[in-house]
Design a protein around this motif. Structure first.
Motif, PDB file in Angstrom:
ATOM      1  N   ASN B  90     -39.327  28.338  10.079  1.00 24.73           N
ATOM      2  CA  ASN B  90     -40.632  28.843   9.671  1.00 24.73           C
ATOM      3  C   ASN B  90     -40.961  28.430   8.230  1.00 24.73           C
ATOM      4  O   ASN B  90     -41.811  29.034   7.578  1.00 24.73           O
ATOM      5  CB  ASN B  90     -40.688  30.379   9.785  1.00 24.73           C
ATOM      6  N   ASP B 103     -47.386  26.890  15.641  1.00 21.30           N
ATOM      7  CA  ASP B 103     -46.955  26.976  17.030  1.00 21.30           C
ATOM      8  C   ASP B 103     -45.497  26.587  17.222  1.00 21.30           C
ATOM      9  O   ASP B 103     -44.880  26.977  18.215  1.00 21.30           O
ATOM     10  CB  ASP B 103     -47.861  26.101  17.913  1.00 21.30           C
ATOM     11  N   HIS B 105     -42.782  27.367  15.297  1.00 22.66           N
ATOM     12  CA  HIS B 105     -41.833  28.467  15.114  1.00 22.66           C
ATOM     13  C   HIS B 105     -41.924  29.517  16.223  1.00 22.66           C
ATOM     14  O   HIS B 105     -40.879  29.958  16.729  1.00 22.66           O
ATOM     15  CB  HIS B 105     -42.014  29.102  13.738  1.00 22.66           C
ATOM     16  N   PRO B 106     -43.141  29.894  16.649  1.00 22.02           N
ATOM     17  CA  PRO B 106     -43.186  30.828  17.793  1.00 22.02           C
ATOM     18  C   PRO B 106     -42.466  30.286  19.027  1.00 22.02           C
ATOM     19  O   PRO B 106     -41.825  31.041  19.754  1.00 22.02           O
ATOM     20  CB  PRO B 106     -44.689  30.975  18.048  1.00 22.02           C
ATOM     21  N   ARG B 109     -38.820  30.824  18.499  1.00 21.62           N
ATOM     22  CA  ARG B 109     -38.477  32.245  18.664  1.00 21.62           C
ATOM     23  C   ARG B 109     -38.419  32.642  20.130  1.00 21.62           C
ATOM     24  O   ARG B 109     -37.733  33.588  20.504  1.00 21.62           O
ATOM     25  CB  ARG B 109     -39.493  33.128  17.924  1.00 21.62           C
ATOM     26  N   LYS B 110     -39.165  31.883  20.956  1.00 23.56           N
ATOM     27  CA  LYS B 110     -39.123  32.150  22.402  1.00 23.56           C
ATOM     28  C   LYS B 110     -37.923  31.462  23.063  1.00 23.56           C
ATOM     29  O   LYS B 110     -37.794  31.454  24.267  1.00 23.56           O
ATOM     30  CB  LYS B 110     -40.423  31.638  23.055  1.00 23.56           C
ATOM     31  N   LYS B 296     -54.345  30.619  23.082  1.00 26.38           N
ATOM     32  CA  LYS B 296     -52.898  30.323  23.131  1.00 26.38           C
ATOM     33  C   LYS B 296     -52.367  29.713  21.832  1.00 26.38           C
ATOM     34  O   LYS B 296     -51.164  29.689  21.602  1.00 26.38           O
ATOM     35  CB  LYS B 296     -52.604  29.360  24.297  1.00 26.38           C
ATOM     36  N   GLY B 298     -51.155  29.339  18.227  1.00 28.64           N
ATOM     37  CA  GLY B 298     -50.497  30.306  17.342  1.00 28.64           C
ATOM     38  C   GLY B 298     -49.449  31.137  18.053  1.00 28.64           C
ATOM     39  O   GLY B 298     -48.765  31.949  17.436  1.00 28.64           O
ATOM     40  N   THR B 299     -49.320  30.914  19.365  1.00 30.93           N
ATOM     41  CA  THR B 299     -48.338  31.717  20.117  1.00 30.93           C
ATOM     42  C   THR B 299     -47.178  30.859  20.620  1.00 30.93           C
ATOM     43  O   THR B 299     -46.345  31.333  21.385  1.00 30.93           O
ATOM     44  CB  THR B 299     -49.011  32.390  21.335  1.00 30.93           C
ATOM     45  N   GLY B 300     -47.158  29.590  20.222  1.00 29.81           N
ATOM     46  CA  GLY B 300     -46.113  28.689  20.716  1.00 29.81           C
ATOM     47  C   GLY B 300     -46.676  27.780  21.793  1.00 29.81           C
ATOM     48  O   GLY B 300     -46.110  27.654  22.876  1.00 29.81           O
ATOM     49  N   TYR B 301     -47.803  27.134  21.491  1.00 25.85           N
ATOM     50  CA  TYR B 301     -48.527  26.307  22.458  1.00 25.85           C
ATOM     51  C   TYR B 301     -48.332  24.841  22.060  1.00 25.85           C
ATOM     52  O   TYR B 301     -48.559  24.475  20.887  1.00 25.85           O
ATOM     53  CB  TYR B 301     -50.003  26.711  22.391  1.00 25.85           C
TER      54      TYR B 301
END
Lengths: 167, 510
Positions: B90, B103, B105-106, B109-110, B296, B298-301
């Motif tokens: 991050n 996107d 880093h999210p 994290r997933k 989507k 900003g959420t890991g897209y």
């Protein structure tokens, strides 16, 4: 959005912070005056007079720098007033980041002064030992190891690789 | 239209490619540069421009092809390397990777760090190759037009570059312009090229002038070291990266995002002084606004990784256009490349294409090769190289300072240059602290002498009839364009130009 400051000190710091912009322009204006005075003293050659003289561009640039900085100073005074300059100076001196930067500047400044005056390997060893200790880069043994390795890399290996004479 | 000049670089490409491929030293330099760039990009606090600047004082010991190969290798790999830490920590390793955090880093994290790194790697590769192809097709046309420029037009173009860089480089254009003109002023020290008069030549070193390499090392190297070392930010890896995974068909599926980001990257690269720190944000924003699934982002897209990574690598191509053709660097990194060219006696500008046929083609080919090199290095070494993060910044950055000292010393073998590096580094830190951008200042230092020389030579040429200077067709177009640009900058930035500075505006310029 910036986070709202919580304490009175943070509120003061945020308020006074832009006032630091009042100090920078003073130095830039002093520098510009130096360039203008020097430019005006330069000899004028050719038939066109000063517009093609060596001093023409520095005088022109110095004038632009003065105008831009006066504008910045005016904006600060308009927004914050004279008294805020003292408040800014106080909050700047008390800042932890400023202190850290100041110590680093002294260490690197000392190193720069040593370059060319003491053997380069020794200058590097002193610099690395002091800076690693200040930055707490490890325990005593690690600091000695880092100092030796870094000094050898910078003062011996790199100059050898690039066939570069060292100061 | 001069068709020979127009097609010259295209037709010389195979010959130049062959000369690169058959030079072991150049190939080794590309690989070494790629490796150093990857490490530099991964280390937060060591930007692409800083890594290149540190090597600048050393590369002139190498032949021109190998020296350029080393710098270009660092450039491409560092821009890509910055995305690895953006995804895993991050923390963008370089400013160019700042948008990849959103996107990348999210996703990590997933538990999809390897897919995110795979997407970033391929997007960087496609951005680099595509950006250079676009640049290579476009550049000769601009070069042919540039050949028609006289001294007065060159001055106007320089002035436009400085004005634009100052206005776009900072949140408050006023500070950007102050930065640019202070750089220009510094460049005035030395010997006047027209009359041979010493300007501020109080010492023998000042008679020689302020060399731009110590200035560059001070501004991009030492300033950055001060900036990073004054505070401690611990690293925290989300997961062990392992070997990357390539999510299949993603680039084909998001081809529109790729194409648009390449165009954005090249376009922003052409604008002087802006470069790869800005293009990823514009590409990200455009991808989000044109997406059918904007929520989507900003959420890991994946498109949120592809857009900035394609754009920041494509920018390297676009930034070459003003550098090669007009002698005005499009970004901090191209400013370093331009400084290297000066050292080698290659003078970028309208005459480059005539004086050094094939040089542009060779440089473009070096960029393509560097894309292949960093792609291979990232595949085999990224999981290994990421472990350099276990070395503390408190150890790496003081070494960078010492290398900077060696580089500054190597410029003229005098401690005066080391002193210049130190003073410029301290002043640069204080300026950056107050929200003054560094890129316009560098532009002022590099372009200043060209602008000064062109202006006074134009006046000398037209001294009998100064009015004729303003009636030349290209000069008229450029003058109108510059006035319109100036006017639009005031109009667009009306609020920020005359706005009372706040802490936030300075922070946004950092």
């Amino acid at each position: 959005m910036a986070q709202q400051p919580t304490s009175q000190k943070e509120r003061n710091d945020d308020y006074y912070w832009p006032v630091g912009d009042f100090v920078g322009p003073i130095l830039f204006i002093a520098m510009a005056i130096f360039f203008i005075v020097g430019g005006l003293r330069m000899p004028t050659r050719g038939a066109s007079g000063f517009v093609t003289a060596a001093g023409f561009t520095p005088v022109l640039l110095g004038s632009i720098v003065i105008v831009l900085n006066l504008l910045l100073m005016y904006l600060i005074l308009k927004g914050y007033g004279y008294r805020s300059v003292i408040g800014w100076a106080r909050s700047w001196m008390q800042d932890e980041l400023t202190r850290r930067w100041f110590v680093l500047t002294l260490i690197i400044g000392g190193y720069v002064l040593m370059v060319g005056r003491v053997p380069f390997v020794l200058a590097n060893a002193i610099f690395f030992a002091v800076v690693f200790s200040y930055m707490r880069a490890g325990n005593r043994g690690q600091i000695v190891l880092y100092t030796v390795v870094s000094s050898v890399i910078v003062a011996i290996i790199v100059p050898w690789l690039f066939a570069l004479p060292v100061p | 239209m001069n068709w020979d000049i127009l097609t010259q670089e295209w037709s010389l490409l195979p010959q130049m490619a062959w000369s690169v491929l058959t030079s072991p030293l150049t190939l080794i330099s590309l690989v070494v540069g790629g490796f150093l760039g990857l490490i530099g990009g991964i280390l937060p606090g060591v930007s692409a421009v800083m890594a290149m600047t540190l090597m600048l004082g050393l590369v002139f010991r190498l032949p021109v092809d190998a020296g350029m190969g080393l710098l270009i290798g660092i450039y491409s790999a560092a821009i890509y390397g910055g995305s690895l830490t953006a995804i895993l920590l991050n923390i963008p390793g370089t400013p160019a990777a700042a948008a990849t955090v959103l996107d990348g880093h999210p996703m990590a994290r997933k538990g999809q760090a390897r897919e995110a790194i795979g997407a970033a790697t391929w997007a960087s590769f496609v951005g680099e190759v595509g950006g250079e192809i676009g640049t290579f097709l476009l550049l000769p046309f601009v070069a042919v037009v540039a050949l028609k420029l006289g001294d007065w037009e060159v001055f106007l173009v320089s002035l436009m570059g400085i004005t634009l860089a100052g206005a776009l480089g900072a949140k408050t254009p006023l500070k950007g312009w102050i930065s640019a003109f202070v750089g220009f002023l510094i460049a005035m020290i030395g010997t006047d090229p027209i009359w041979g008069v010493f300007r501020y030549g109080y010492t023998p070193e000042l008679m020689r002038g302020i060399e731009f390499i110590p200035v560059l090392i001070g501004l991009f190297g030492l300033t950055e070291v001060f900036w990073v070392l004054r505070e401690k930010v611990p690293y925290q890896l989300v997961e062990d990266p392992g070997r990357m995974i390539w999510p299949k068909g993603v680039l084909r599926k998001h081809f529109d995002v790729v194409l648009r980001s390449i165009v954005i990257g090249i376009g922003i690269g052409i604008v002087p002084g802006v470069g790869e720190s800005v293009s990823p944000w514009v590409a990200y924003d455009t991808a989000k606004r044109t997406s059918k699934e904007p929520e989507k982002f900003g959420t890991g897209y994946i498109p949120g990784i592809i857009a900035p990574e394609v754009a920041n690598n494509a920018t390297s191509g676009g930034a070459l256009i003003p550098m090669f053709v007009l002698g005005i660097p499009g970004s901090g990194t191209t400013a370093v490349l331009m400084a290297a060219l000066f050292m080698y006696g290659v003078r970028p500008g309208p005459l480059l294409i005539v004086e050094h046929p094939g040089f542009i083609a060779k440089t473009i080919f070096l960029f393509w090769m560097s894309a292949v090199v960093f792609r291979l290095l990232s595949w085999y070494l990224s999981s290994f190289v990421i472990r350099v993060l276990s070395i503390k910044r408190e150890v790496i950055l003081p070494i960078a300072v010492a290398l900077g000292v060696v580089g500054a010393w190597g410029t003229g073998f005098t401690t005066f240059d080391v002193g210049v590096m130190f003073i410029v580094g301290v002043v640069g830190y204080l300026m950056r602290l107050r929200g003054y951008p560094m890129a316009p200042m560098v532009l002022g230092v590099l372009v200043g002498p060209i602008a000064d020389y062109s202006l006074r030579r134009a006046i000398l040429t037209y001294q009998d009839n100064l009015f004729a200077m303003f009636t030349r067709p290209i000069a008229v177009v450029l003058t109108v364009f510059w006035i319109a640009m100036l006017f639009s900058q005031f109009r667009l930035a009306e609020k920020s130009f005359f706005q009372i500075p706040t802490r936030e505006t300075a922070k946004e310029s950092e």
